[in-house]
Scaffold this motif. Structure first.
Motif, mmCIF file in Angstrom:
data_model
loop_
_atom_site.group_PDB
_atom_site.id
_atom_site.type_symbol
_atom_site.label_atom_id
_atom_site.label_comp_id
_atom_site.label_asym_id
_atom_site.label_seq_id
_atom_site.Cartn_x
_atom_site.Cartn_y
_atom_site.Cartn_z
ATOM 1 N N GLY A 262 81.162 65.367 -6.231
ATOM 2 C CA GLY A 262 81.865 65.926 -5.084
ATOM 3 C C GLY A 262 82.646 64.918 -4.277
ATOM 4 O O GLY A 262 83.103 65.229 -3.180
ATOM 5 N N GLU A 263 82.834 63.705 -4.815
ATOM 6 C CA GLU A 263 83.609 62.710 -4.084
ATOM 7 C C GLU A 263 85.107 62.925 -4.300
ATOM 8 O O GLU A 263 85.528 63.678 -5.162
ATOM 9 C CB GLU A 263 83.196 61.294 -4.519
ATOM 10 N N LEU A 293 79.603 57.717 -17.339
ATOM 11 C CA LEU A 293 80.249 58.223 -16.130
ATOM 12 C C LEU A 293 80.252 59.748 -16.140
ATOM 13 O O LEU A 293 80.628 60.375 -17.144
ATOM 14 C CB LEU A 293 81.685 57.716 -16.026
ATOM 15 N N ILE A 294 79.824 60.339 -15.032
ATOM 16 C CA ILE A 294 79.900 61.793 -14.856
ATOM 17 C C ILE A 294 80.786 62.045 -13.647
ATOM 18 O O ILE A 294 80.440 61.678 -12.518
ATOM 19 C CB ILE A 294 78.506 62.409 -14.661
ATOM 20 N N ALA A 295 81.950 62.627 -13.903
ATOM 21 C CA ALA A 295 82.949 62.812 -12.847
ATOM 22 C C ALA A 295 83.028 64.281 -12.465
ATOM 23 O O ALA A 295 83.394 65.120 -13.290
ATOM 24 C CB ALA A 295 84.312 62.307 -13.324
ATOM 25 N N ASN A 296 82.665 64.566 -11.236
ATOM 26 C CA ASN A 296 82.774 65.935 -10.728
ATOM 27 C C ASN A 296 83.340 65.846 -9.321
ATOM 28 O O ASN A 296 82.601 65.740 -8.351
ATOM 29 C CB ASN A 296 81.415 66.632 -10.742
ATOM 30 N N THR A 297 84.658 65.838 -9.210
ATOM 31 C CA THR A 297 85.314 65.587 -7.937
ATOM 32 C C THR A 297 85.242 66.806 -7.020
ATOM 33 O O THR A 297 84.852 67.899 -7.428
ATOM 34 C CB THR A 297 86.784 65.190 -8.167
ATOM 35 N N SER A 298 85.666 66.599 -5.785
ATOM 36 C CA SER A 298 85.525 67.637 -4.754
ATOM 37 C C SER A 298 86.386 68.868 -5.030
ATOM 38 O O SER A 298 86.120 69.932 -4.478
ATOM 39 C CB SER A 298 85.883 67.056 -3.384
ATOM 40 N N ASN A 299 87.425 68.719 -5.864
ATOM 41 C CA ASN A 299 88.269 69.886 -6.151
ATOM 42 C C ASN A 299 87.857 70.603 -7.432
ATOM 43 O O ASN A 299 88.492 71.559 -7.840
ATOM 44 C CB ASN A 299 89.739 69.470 -6.246
ATOM 45 N N MET A 300 86.782 70.148 -8.082
ATOM 46 C CA MET A 300 86.259 70.838 -9.258
ATOM 47 C C MET A 300 85.337 71.976 -8.808
ATOM 48 O O MET A 300 84.890 71.992 -7.650
ATOM 49 C CB MET A 300 85.514 69.854 -10.160
ATOM 50 N N THR A 333 74.814 62.626 -2.679
ATOM 51 C CA THR A 333 73.896 63.760 -2.654
ATOM 52 C C THR A 333 74.214 64.736 -1.516
ATOM 53 O O THR A 333 73.805 65.895 -1.556
ATOM 54 C CB THR A 333 72.443 63.274 -2.514
ATOM 55 N N SER A 334 74.955 64.277 -0.512
ATOM 56 C CA SER A 334 75.369 65.193 0.555
ATOM 57 C C SER A 334 76.335 66.240 0.020
ATOM 58 O O SER A 334 76.269 67.415 0.396
ATOM 59 C CB SER A 334 76.034 64.412 1.696
ATOM 60 N N ARG A 335 77.247 65.826 -0.860
ATOM 61 C CA ARG A 335 78.196 66.783 -1.452
ATOM 62 C C ARG A 335 77.439 67.773 -2.349
ATOM 63 O O ARG A 335 77.787 68.944 -2.442
ATOM 64 C CB ARG A 335 79.251 66.045 -2.264
ATOM 65 N N TRP A 336 76.409 67.287 -3.000
ATOM 66 C CA TRP A 336 75.558 68.160 -3.823
ATOM 67 C C TRP A 336 74.846 69.178 -2.929
ATOM 68 O O TRP A 336 74.778 70.366 -3.239
ATOM 69 C CB TRP A 336 74.570 67.278 -4.583
ATOM 70 N N ALA A 337 74.335 68.702 -1.785
ATOM 71 C CA ALA A 337 73.654 69.603 -0.851
ATOM 72 C C ALA A 337 74.634 70.628 -0.274
ATOM 73 O O ALA A 337 74.267 71.782 -0.027
ATOM 74 C CB ALA A 337 73.003 68.795 0.278
ATOM 75 N N GLU A 338 75.883 70.213 -0.075
ATOM 76 C CA GLU A 338 76.889 71.147 0.416
ATOM 77 C C GLU A 338 77.165 72.244 -0.616
ATOM 78 O O GLU A 338 77.428 73.396 -0.264
ATOM 79 C CB GLU A 338 78.173 70.397 0.755
ATOM 80 N N ALA A 339 77.107 71.876 -1.898
ATOM 81 C CA ALA A 339 77.263 72.886 -2.950
ATOM 82 C C ALA A 339 76.113 73.886 -2.898
ATOM 83 O O ALA A 339 76.320 75.103 -3.035
ATOM 84 C CB ALA A 339 77.321 72.207 -4.323
#
Length: 596
Positions: A262-263, A293-300, A333-339
């Motif tokens: 989510g970055e 590398l696992i890339a999962n950006t904020s616009n995904m 992990t904050s972006r994960w929690a936001e999901a």
């Protein structure tokens, strides 16, 4: 794939399905005519809720749902190291070749290359009795990683056939076993494992070895053990991502799993550009030869952000089972929690503090508790260390994600906005941070570095605490009224802050500092402090020692001394002794003149 129901309602990534009573909880399904990947997250009397890990734009009511019969799983085998995946283990390079710069919907892409041939060397013979986790063959995956092919944990039996050493694809059978039910099972180079289920091990072991990072403030003040857990909380711009990049580049873990959860896309692209160019300090090879590398950006898609954490930890556990020490960088992990919060809202669940779901603590614990130092099923030892960044809004550490994370981690590296704004990096504040691993690691430091390693650490931290108290007085009335002993504390604390805790990630010498050099730096600082205290006892003011320039020389030692040749510190001891003797001699001459 078998059809199981039809779409009844669509709410963002949450799809309501009706007309099926065969779907199981946490089963992976394919949604709509485009076969979007989804997962069953709730089963009610007359409907099923599916969380879709792809963009749901264009889905229609009435489209069919197809059952896979399996939980959401990852494919484990050669080809993982050096690869770049999205949150559900689809390789981004293959996505690029199939759909261009933007991820297409419903892409059927194999997680690993099924056509590439690997050099396989078998390590079992016909007649061997095999148990789950036992190593049956080896493959050179990269220059730095030998991939050990293991029996899946839930299988066992007697070897009835072994192929000759040679080149094989990941789906070729290399060993055949006969189980207790006289069934023949084919073992290939790959196996699948559900992402939400921990891989089994024999026993969890005490954490006695540190994860050496080369970052002084971490290795000395707040060390983390191999198999340990740490959090890096900080507001925007305090250096969370940069700190994790440094740990990924320089820590002595065998394998790094970097999860960009989510970055911002530009931060992930920086990782993708930088990491292939970096050289592993231990081997001289490319850092990507030991990195996933696992890339999962904020616009995904937001649901895939939630899955990416579990994908990363499962890949890490797989390499741990081979006997490797793996470090996970989860950003953030904050972006994960936001999901979790967004999906919970769409499910109309009762919100808890700040809108986060009531099960946020249990989800955090499920993630961090998968860390540990263990004895594997094949009698090897391995570890998974988790370092999670936390992005509290406004830098408020009292918000739910930070507070609940503190319950499940033992190392807290608190980033300070003021330090970051003053260009002090890493901006880990020495008064707000802590590590609960010091007692566990003391024996290792005493045996491998020095008996007085943590004694020096304690002295330096006490000086910094004393400085913090004195600065309150200095702000009110200035430093000139302080007694000489307290002035010395301020001067030495400045050396500790600027010469030891502050570290330049872009300097070729200072970006990584071996633990033995860190000890020598502490030793020199404490030696200077003790000498200066002796001068004060002789009524020689601190200002005279300051004017000699020795304080500035000690601050510069992080650049002026070599990482490889610790004899460089002899010059600093000589300089301190020389200035000490000169000041003593000047004091004696002054006393003689006074008497005469």
């Amino acid at each position: 794939m078998k059809q199981e129901g039809k779409i009844f309602g669509i709410n963002g990534p949450v799809v309501t399905v009706k007309g099926s009573d065969k779907l199981e909880m946490l089963e992976m399904v394919y949604v709509g005519e485009q076969k979007l990947i989804g997962e069953v997250i709730d089963i009610k009397k007359d409907s099923v809720l599916v969380q879709v890990y792809e963009e749901t734009t264009g889905l229609k009511v009435g489209e069919k749902i197809y059952s896979s019969g399996n939980p959401l799983s990852v494919t484990l085998g050669p080809g993982i190291i050096g690869n770049v995946f999205d949150g559900i283990q689809r390789p981004l390079e293959d996505i690029l070749s199939k759909s261009g710069s933007f991820i297409g919907k419903g892409l059927e892409i194999q997680p690993l290359n099924i056509n590439k041939k690997w050099d396989v060397v078998a390590s079992v013979v016909v007649g061997d009795e095999l148990e789950g986790g036992q190593i049956i063959a080896e493959v050179i995956e990269t220059d730095l990683v030998t991939h050990k092919i293991m029996v899946p944990p839930n299988k066992s039996g007697k070897v009835i056939k072994v192929v000759k050493d040679g080149t094989y694809t990941i789906n070729d059978t290399i060993v055949q076993i006969e189980n207790d039910n006289n069934e023949i099972e084919n073992l290939t180079l790959v196996q699948k494992w559900p992402v939400r289920e921990s891989r089994p091990f024999t026993k969890r072991m005490r954490m006695r070895k540190p994860l050496i990072t080369g970052q002084r403030v971490i290795d000395t003040f707040f060390p983390i053990a191999k198999g340990g857990t740490a959090a890096i909380p900080g507001g925007f711009g305090t250096g969370k991502t940069m700190t994790q990049h440094q740990l990924a580049k320089w820590s002595d873990a065998d394998i790094i799993v970097y999860i960009g959860c989510g970055e911002r896309g530009n931060e992930i692209s920086e990782v993708l550009e930088d990491f292939p160019k970096l050289i592993d300090p231990k081997s001289g090879k490319s850092l990507m030869d030991r990195t996933i590398l696992i890339a999962n950006t904020s616009n995904m898609p937001v649901a895939a952000r939630e899955a990416s954490i579990y994908t990363g930890i499962t890949l890490a556990e797989y390499y741990r089972d081979m006997g490797y020490h793996v470090a996970i960088m989860a950003d953030s992990t904050s972006r994960w929690a936001e999901a979790l919060r967004e999906i919970s809202g769409r499910l109309e669940e009762m919100p808890a503090e700040e809108g986060f779901p009531a099960y946020l603590p249990s989800r955090l614990s499920q993630f961090y508790e998968r860390a540990g130092y263990v004895e594997n099923l094949n009698q090897t030892e391995g570890s998974v260390s988790i370092i999670g960044a936390v992005s509290p809004q406004g830098g408020d550490f009292s918000e739910p994600v930070t507070q609940n994370t503190k319950r499940f981690i033992r190392c807290f590296w608190a980033l300070d906005r003021q330090l970051a704004y003053s260009r002090h990096y890493p901006a880990i504040h020495w008064l707000d941070s802590y590590s609960e691993y010091v007692d566990d690691l003391t024996a290792w430091y005493e045996e491998n570095i020095s008996q007085d390693f943590f004694e020096f650490c304690t002295k330096m931290r006490l000086l910094l605490q004393e400085e913090s108290k004195l600065m309150e007085i200095v702000k009110l009335i200035g430093p000139d009224v302080l007694p000489e002993g307290q002035k010395l504390i301020l001067d030495v604390s400045r050396i500790i802050r600027l010469g030891f805790l502050q570290q330049n990630a872009f300097h070729e010498v200072d970006t990584y500092v071996p633990i033995k050099k860190q000890y020598e730096m502490m030793k020199v600082i404490i030696y200077l402090y003790e000498k200066a205290k002796d001068l004060i006892k002789r009524d020689i003011p601190v200002s005279q020692l300051r004017e000699t320039g020795v304080f500035d020389e000690i601050i510069k030692m992080k650049y002026s001394t070599s990482n490889d040749n610790l004899n460089d510190f002899d010059r600093l001891y000589e300089l301190i002794d020389q200035q000490y003797e000169q000041l003593i001699e000047s004091y004696r001459l002054f006393e003689r003149k006074k008497q005469s």
